[in-house]
Design an enzyme around this catalytic site. Structure first.
Site, PDB file in Angstrom:
ATOM      1  N   GLU A 103      70.324   0.735-142.349  1.00 34.19           N
ATOM      2  CA  GLU A 103      71.047  -0.419-142.895  1.00 34.19           C
ATOM      3  C   GLU A 103      72.559  -0.234-142.807  1.00 34.19           C
ATOM      4  OE1 GLU A 103      69.297  -0.904-146.835  1.00 34.19           O
ATOM      5  OE2 GLU A 103      67.773  -2.210-145.968  1.00 34.19           O
ATOM      6  N   ASP A 133      59.408  -1.948-148.049  1.00 33.36           N
ATOM      7  CA  ASP A 133      60.472  -1.785-149.042  1.00 33.36           C
ATOM      8  C   ASP A 133      60.051  -2.187-150.453  1.00 33.36           C
ATOM      9  OD1 ASP A 133      62.921  -1.242-150.057  1.00 33.36           O
ATOM     10  OD2 ASP A 133      63.861  -3.113-149.415  1.00 33.36           O
ATOM     11  N   GLU A 142      63.317  -4.355-158.182  1.00 28.82           N
ATOM     12  CA  GLU A 142      64.022  -5.254-157.263  1.00 28.82           C
ATOM     13  C   GLU A 142      63.157  -6.439-156.836  1.00 28.82           C
ATOM     14  OE1 GLU A 142      65.510  -3.154-153.857  1.00 28.82           O
ATOM     15  OE2 GLU A 142      66.001  -4.976-152.759  1.00 28.82           O
TER      16      GLU A 142
HETATM   17  O1  GCW Z   1      65.353  -1.855-151.063  1.00 28.02           O
HETATM   18  C1  GCW Z   1      66.419  -1.916-150.199  1.00 28.02           C
HETATM   19  C2  GCW Z   1      67.484  -2.487-151.057  1.00 28.02           C
HETATM   20  C3  GCW Z   1      68.853  -1.920-150.799  1.00 28.02           C
HETATM   21  C4  GCW Z   1      68.736  -0.404-150.786  1.00 28.02           C
HETATM   22  C5  GCW Z   1      67.821  -0.002-149.651  1.00 28.02           C
HETATM   23  C6  GCW Z   1      67.576   1.502-149.604  1.00 28.02           C
HETATM   24  C7  GCW Z   1      70.248   1.279-151.554  1.00 28.02           C
HETATM   25  O2  GCW Z   1      67.469  -3.883-150.941  1.00 28.02           O
HETATM   26  O3  GCW Z   1      69.671  -2.382-151.830  1.00 28.02           O
HETATM   27  O4  GCW Z   1      69.980   0.228-150.665  1.00 28.02           O
HETATM   28  O5  GCW Z   1      66.561  -0.586-149.821  1.00 28.02           O
HETATM   29  O6  GCW Z   1      66.586   1.931-150.165  1.00 28.02           O
HETATM   30  O7  GCW Z   1      68.362   2.218-149.017  1.00 28.02           O
END
Ligand code: GCW
Length: 714
Positions: free
Chosen positions: A304, A378, A406
């Site tokens: 990311e 995720d 989240e």
């Molecule tokens: O779950 C996603 C999140 C990001 C997070 C990323 C990760 C810390 O939306 O906010 O960043 O994963 O785990 O690196």
């Protein structure tokens, strides 16, 4: 003036005696030690007539203080320190203290403990034995849990030791005080006023964590800033480490890959460049001078947008090993995250971590552990277990759960995560035949690893109740308890939590646990039933957004995940699609290769299925999907009714907050249901099954909703 002051004081005294002052704000978590009823209070007092301990370390002081606090709160009395064992004493001892213990401490390691009711010189006493003071600390919390939950304190014969070595919280806390995916206010780390101001909250944080067996904390966000490695920030981290040390909790830091360039102007961050390696070594030395028991580094690299070794055509192993060499002389470790997917990789996102990491099996230094999220995408309400578990036998893998919700309603939805943790830990990878559970992969027993770990992304913030809601505290609690003992059931943990958090009265525990136990499945039902995933709205991931298709990267769009069209819905991950199923061990891959043999709860994760596909119940997929959405909404209505009936037993403040949040959840479960049904119906073209209510609005209404200021998204 004086008169006015006296008047004030009288008012304060009166307030502290009135029942209203008993209202609770949640700050005390599960360590409330509320006064037990008389019978119970006497029973506790008779097992705590005196406290026999040796040693004056900070840990021993913490143990004594906690037992005083606990017994004091529960009984209204005190527990006197004593040199000698008397009837009804609590006797805490380690072999080092020179005592010949009537209980063996072999096999308890440095953190485990035994609690046994014994007779000493004809007197009944409770012996708490351990190999270290940290073991005594954990044992003391166990005994206090028995006292709080109304369990018997007689005839105890308990032995407990964790199988997983590193049981950590990961804070996604930023240096500016915000928390990524945090829904409980600002960060509890007051970086600005540290290291001078060390507020009492840090000690209470350590107490809470020690009480559930957590032994480490990563202080800063994996989306790290280089600044956290500068001298002032190292001093701040050291101040926290000093507070946590007596509680057996080590401090770790997330690091940014390009820190040597950002902080000291190096030309590269290539892990094979000797200057880069020397920089990290010097940095590690500097950290260990300030924090001698520093745990190590956590790294999000090439993920990311974060920089990493692949920017220099090096592998994750090259990067991890270079950092590992820097901390190794000090006994530190590197936790290297496997949460990677690349914007230029067109392959199924669910496959990318495995594709990147599996070939590196056996190439990591011995003090590296690879941190893998529970599922391949995720932290969705439900994901099948990550295919890397069981697929890298030569590499220790640690689990990353997300305690902060989240994707599960954040701070206002009551969705207890215990069942999610349990489901993942018990999932069978079949890596070495039947019974090769994920728990056995991460506790090292399946593949013979000694470095073992489990991490939970914390849901802690500066809100008075720490976690944004009373029920979210249960997720923090469950994470710790299940990390310590992966064989615990979510149900047993919920019982303890409810008894300590509200009351051991079965009229409270039973309904509260009943609400909790079905709540995660309900969220799956009203958000992403039957294996749907990642259909949350953009950015904040709060509400529904199955229609979203305009984001830059394909895999950021919900339409990428559900692939709904006129024919059907779901992501084909079989041979005719991305073939992600081939990443699982053969028996699982085979099971998942056909819709008929795939567990229905994961159906759309692995298959694109016609709307008219018949499920085992005989329902069509479309009807079943609508049914699940209805079930989720109905469950929330049931939780509301259950909670309303608990009013007589719960203090006004916590009752009202939960009642209000359940109202929000009811409204939003319906929003999720209606928005998703409306959207999917625009694809299926099918009528709602009989008895299912028409959504409140048309699709355009739901699509137009926007929440630019939802919390936690930075
Ligand atoms: O779950 C996603 C999140 C990001 C997070 C990323 C990760 C810390 O939306 O906010 O960043 O994963 O785990 O690196």
């Amino acid at each position: 003036m004086l008169v006015r002051l006296l008047g004030w004081m009288a008012a304060l005294v009166a307030a502290s005696l009135s029942p209203l002052a008993q209202a609770e704000d949640g700050y005390d978590l599960w360590l409330r030690y509320a006064r037990a009823d008389d019978t119970r209070s006497q029973a506790i007092a008779s097992h705590a007539t005196a406290l026999v301990t040796t040693g004056n370390s900070a840990t021993m002081a913490a143990i004594r203080a906690e037992l005083q606090r606990g017994v004091g709160g529960l009984t209204g009395g005190t527990i006197a320190d004593s040199q000698s064992v008397q009837a009804g004493a609590l006797w805490l001892a380690t072999p080092e203290a020179g005592a010949v213990l009537p209980v063996k401490t072999d096999g308890l390691g440095q953190e485990g403990y035994a609690i046994r009711s014994i007779t000493r010189d004809g007197k009944p006493v409770t012996l708490l034995a351990a190999n270290s003071e940290f073991g005594l600390l954990h044992g003391a919390y166990h005994w206090l849990r028995l006292a709080q939950t109304g369990a018997s304190l007689d005839a105890l014969d308990i032995r407990s030791a964790p199988r997983i070595g590193l049981r950590l919280l990961n804070h996604w806390d930023n240096l500016d005080g915000t928390v990524e995916r945090g829904y409980a206010g600002q960060s509890i780390w007051d970086w600005w006023r540290l290291p001078d101001w060390k507020g009492p909250r840090y000690t209470d944080y350590a107490r809470a964590n020690a009480s559930i067996g957590i032994n480490g904390t990563v202080l800063n966000n994996v989306n790290a800033k280089a600044d956290s490695l500068t001298a002032p920030y190292i001093a701040k981290a050291a101040a926290l480490a000093d507070i946590f040390r007596p509680y057996g909790i080590k401090v770790y830091l997330s690091v940014k890959w390009t820190a040597p360039m950002e902080l000291d102007g190096l030309k590269t961050a290539d892990p094979l460049d000797p200057q880069v390696a020397a920089w990290w070594k010097a940095k590690a030395d500097e950290i260990y001078r300030a924090i001698p028991d520093f745990g190590g580094f956590l790294v999000k690299a090439n993920s990311e947008g974060q920089p990493g070794p692949q920017d220099y055509k090096r592998t994750h192993a090259d990067g991890a090993n270079m950092l590992a060499a820097a901390v190794k002389p000090h006994g530190g470790i590197v936790m290297w995250r496997a949460f990677v997917y690349a914007h230029d990789n067109p392959d199924d996102r669910a496959k990318q971590a495995y594709s990147d990491f599996k070939p590196l099996d056996g190439r990591f230094a011995e003090n590296v552990i690879v941190q893998v999220k529970n599922g391949a995408i995720d932290f969705q309400p439900r994901e099948p277990f990550h295919p890397l578990f069981g697929a890298m036998p030569k590499t220790p893998l640690m689990m990353e759960f997300q305690i902060t919700k989240e994707y599960l309603g954040q701070s206002t939805h009551l969705t207890y995560l215990g069942p999610l943790f349990e489901e993942v830990l018990r999932a069978d990878t079949f890596a070495k035949g039947k019974g090769s559970t994920v728990a056995k992969v991460i506790d090292g027993s399946l593949e013979g690893h000694r470095l073992t770990g489990i991490a939970g992304v914390a849901n802690i913030g500066a809100d008075r109740d720490w976690s944004g809601s009373i029920f979210n505290q249960a997720d923090w609690y469950a994470f710790g308890r299940m990390a310590w003992d992966t064989s615990l059931t979510a149900d047993a943990v919920a019982r303890d939590w409810a008894a300590m958090t509200f009351s051991p009265d079965p009229r409270v525990v039973q309904p509260v646990v009943a609400m909790m136990m079905g709540s995660r499945e309900a969220a799956v039902d009203y958000m992403t039933p039957l294996g749907l995933a990642h259909i949350m709205a953009t950015g904040h991931h709060y509400g529904p957004g199955p229609w979203v298709s305009n984001l830059a990267r394909p895999e950021w769009n919900p339409v990428y995940y559900h692939k709904a069209d006129a024919r059907g819905v779901g992501f084909d991950r079989t041979r005719t699609g991305s073939n992600a199923v081939a990443q699982y061990a053969p028996p699982i891959a085979k099971m998942l290769s056909k819709p008929e043999t795939t567990p229905e709860r994961d159906l759309l994760w692995f298959h694109h299925v016609p709307w008219t596909y018949k499920l085992k119940s005989g329902d069509t997929l479309w009807d079943a999907m609508v049914h699940h959405y209805d079930l989720g909404v109905d469950y929330v209505a049931q939780m509301r009714a259950t909670w309303d009936a608990l009013r007589p037993y719960i203090d006004a403040e916590r009752f009202a907050e939960t009642q209000s949040f359940l109202g929000i959840q009811a409204r939003e479960a319906k929003w999720w249901r209606d928005a998703c049904i409306t959207y999917f119906q625009s694809k299926s073209g099918l009528p709602l099954p009989p008895g299912s209510a028409a959504p409140a609005h048309d699709l355009g209404y739901y699509e137009a909703l926007s929440f630019p200021y939802a919390p936690g998204h930075h």
